[in-house]
Write an enzyme that holds these catalytic residues in place. Sequence first.
Site, PDB file in Angstrom:
ATOM      1  N   SER A 124      15.694  31.306  41.922  1.00 25.36           N
ATOM      2  CA  SER A 124      14.261  31.011  41.905  1.00 25.36           C
ATOM      3  C   SER A 124      13.502  31.973  42.818  1.00 25.36           C
ATOM      4  CB  SER A 124      14.043  29.543  42.287  1.00 25.36           C
ATOM      5  OG  SER A 124      12.757  29.109  41.951  1.00 25.36           O
ATOM      6  N   HIS A 304      16.507  23.775  36.070  1.00 26.41           N
ATOM      7  CA  HIS A 304      16.194  24.893  36.953  1.00 26.41           C
ATOM      8  C   HIS A 304      17.198  25.034  38.092  1.00 26.41           C
ATOM      9  CE1 HIS A 304      13.839  27.849  39.081  1.00 26.41           C
ATOM     10  NE2 HIS A 304      13.613  27.039  40.094  1.00 26.41           N
TER      11      HIS A 304
END
Length: 319
Positions: A124, A304
Amino acid sequence: MEDEVSVRIPPPACFRPAQLRTASSSTKPLDLAFDLHEPPPDRKRGDGSGPIVFLHGLFGSKKNNRTMSKVLARDLGRPVYAVDLRNHGDSPHDPLHNYTALALDVENFLRTHSLRSSTLIGHSMGAKAAMTVALRSALPSSSSYSPSPSSSSASSEDAGPSVAALVAIDNAPVDAALKSDFAQYVRGMRLVEDARVTRQKDADALLAPYAPQLPVRQFLLTNLVRPRGAPPDAPLKFRIPVRTLAAALDDMSDFPFKDPSEARWVGPALFVRGTKSHYVADDVLPVVGEFFPRFELADVESGHWVVSENPEGFRSGEF
């Protein structure tokens, strides 16, 4: 956990001016905290494979990657440096929080610890930081990897490439608005901070309306600690500067490089994406290829949070 993002794909290079968002020339890199996970003596590789440097995501820390770092060190026979990025974990705080500043810190870390031929793994925010490091090294005028002053007499050949490979987990080199949940998390953490709670249980109750999923709350509350030396009834405090990171959310959605013709990194790059996440959609893959022409793609059954949701699926990747 599924993620919805708004992606802004840059127009073709011939239709836009070259531009690069940078930190000011006076930006001083910070010395980053880290944990070093060494491979077992009988597993150390003698083929010259470099170390792995593991970069966490927003609101995370080196502790999030502790288990996977140990696994990679053991299985690959390579040392793994799990790093706390600025304004996270045990690393210093600073009002400036954008990807160029994060990259400067990582470059400084590589120099300080004399790390050569490293593999950068980032999730991320850490993925975009790692991409920025790689692309900065490709700039024609880059001095990102020049030897430290103490070794200024060393030749560029002696210095060697600091980054040999890149693994970007669930992020892409594009401007992409963060999921709105991140702003909600910040609001909840600020509420907890202002309430001066003394128990994690009370903090969890306050945070619940802003982060309904228990695993997310548990993740965020790893940052809530009692200051060292404080009495048992002292208020808990976030070790991350919540207000600084709240102000940086727009910068975290940005990517500092806009023009692939300005900087293109030709080293091996593995982009790992969660099949239930939308941060690396199919329509951004051409942009990934422009910046990283040797990239490969690996899909992992997860949202995610790829490493924590499906560690074995992530581990099966080629590093």
